[in-house]
Motif scaffolding. Sequence first.
Motif, mmCIF file in Angstrom:
data_model
loop_
_atom_site.group_PDB
_atom_site.id
_atom_site.type_symbol
_atom_site.label_atom_id
_atom_site.label_comp_id
_atom_site.label_asym_id
_atom_site.label_seq_id
_atom_site.Cartn_x
_atom_site.Cartn_y
_atom_site.Cartn_z
ATOM 1 N N ILE A 1 -37.762 42.264 -4.762
ATOM 2 C CA ILE A 1 -36.422 41.596 -4.183
ATOM 3 C C ILE A 1 -36.343 41.754 -2.841
ATOM 4 N N THR A 2 -36.905 42.706 -1.984
ATOM 5 C CA THR A 2 -36.675 42.803 -0.499
ATOM 6 C C THR A 2 -37.901 41.908 0.101
ATOM 7 N N SER A 3 -38.675 41.685 -0.442
ATOM 8 C CA SER A 3 -39.657 40.822 0.194
ATOM 9 C C SER A 3 -39.500 39.295 0.032
ATOM 10 N N THR A 4 -38.954 38.982 -1.336
ATOM 11 C CA THR A 4 -38.782 37.316 -1.662
ATOM 12 C C THR A 4 -37.488 37.045 -1.998
ATOM 13 N N GLN A 5 -36.610 38.067 -1.966
ATOM 14 C CA GLN A 5 -35.277 37.389 -2.652
ATOM 15 C C GLN A 5 -33.958 38.105 -1.441
ATOM 16 N N ALA A 6 -34.491 38.640 -0.359
ATOM 17 C CA ALA A 6 -33.736 39.417 0.347
ATOM 18 C C ALA A 6 -32.400 38.126 1.165
#
Length: 442
Positions: free
Chosen positions: A116-121
């Motif tokens: 989530i933090t790397s691709t959906q932030a």
Amino acid sequence: MRSYRTTRRAAAIAVTAALAAGLLAGCASDDGDDSAKDTGGDSSGKTTLNVGLFGVFGYQEAGLYAEYEKLHPNIKIKQTTVERNENYYPALLTHLSAGSGLSDIQGIEIANIAEITSTQADKFMDLSKVEGASKDNFFPWKAAQGSTKDGKLIGLGTDIGPMALCYRKDLFEAAGLPTDRDKVAELWKGDWKKWVDAGNQYKAKAPKGTAWTDGAAGVFNAAISSSATRYVDDSGNYIYKDNPDVRAAFDLAADAAANGLTAKTGEPFTEPWNQAIANGKFATISCPAWMLGTLKDKGGDKAKGKWDIAVPPKGGNWGGSFLGVPEAGKNKEEAAKLAAWLTAPEQQAKLFAKQGSFPSSPQAAAMPEIKTAKNDYFPEVPYGEIFSATAADIPVQVIGAKDQTVQENFVRSGLLLVEQGKQDKDGAWDAAIKAIDNALDQ
């Protein structure tokens, strides 16, 4: 909180289809009024905040929603829960991609937070400037897990999962094992292999129809959760094939399964696993703090007072989730305030007292009421003291973007084959590695 959850294929297809159709939809009011759905309000004029979760976070059970509504009479909270993250998370990604059908607050499993933090932030609010949501409210490593590389805080920590071992005193007594928690802890002190060895002692005089522990999946998770290294290194490189800690945890679980020490419940949080708890089918279970709520929920009144808690062979962390506020939500500002309040130290302390979810906040963890906490389902068990001690021994682990995929395949494509008698240990390892390689395009 919880990970690698599965179900029978037909049920999974049905649930996933339902989710894709909008089970996670976060803009519906309780009364079905279309105008309320559009505005995020209800017929009384209150703002409805929808919270989409998986498993048991405990906010509703602990009365925190009711408390917040009393403090904020203009707010109504509605919770939607999917039991297992394997069904919840794919649907969350689908809704994030579409920019619709999202709850005002969404739970995020620790196994998914790196992805989530790397691709959906960009699809979540930066909560770092929301009043009450300071990174200082969380253990530094927990805050780091919920943050992007450029410092955006998109996940507020709900809890962490310091592990102990829960055991059934009645089954231990029937098998001739000690029941005093200090003596029980001595059976396996310092080594997960000793836990399995104790299982062989139990097996020799086990009450009919019971096993030592739930399943190979639980054994594997317990052992690998105590390791500082797992599936990726500090640079994000996959090391699951060559990490000796992973192979040792896999072999330990495979041996336990092959020797008949497991109740063959499959993966945690499936119906067979739930039923095994309800029917007292196993004597021990790796037990992060949040598991207490699960044992109470699934065990019911007939198991009240029968479980005790002992220090595990090694400290470890299993689970611990986050709350995020999607940018596409209709009530972002109010949702952010609620998320900050639910994860504030004071509420984390209340949640632990009611549900056993151990705080991800150092301020909460240091509160005297944490160490002295009691739970009437586990009478006379100093669980606050036990989990406070094991929390101090949690190794700081690197979480990879695809940790859940790796762990699920070690279980489903490997250990379950051993438990079902379809593969030996080495064959199961090879099958699991092949499945993981294919899933990750390695």
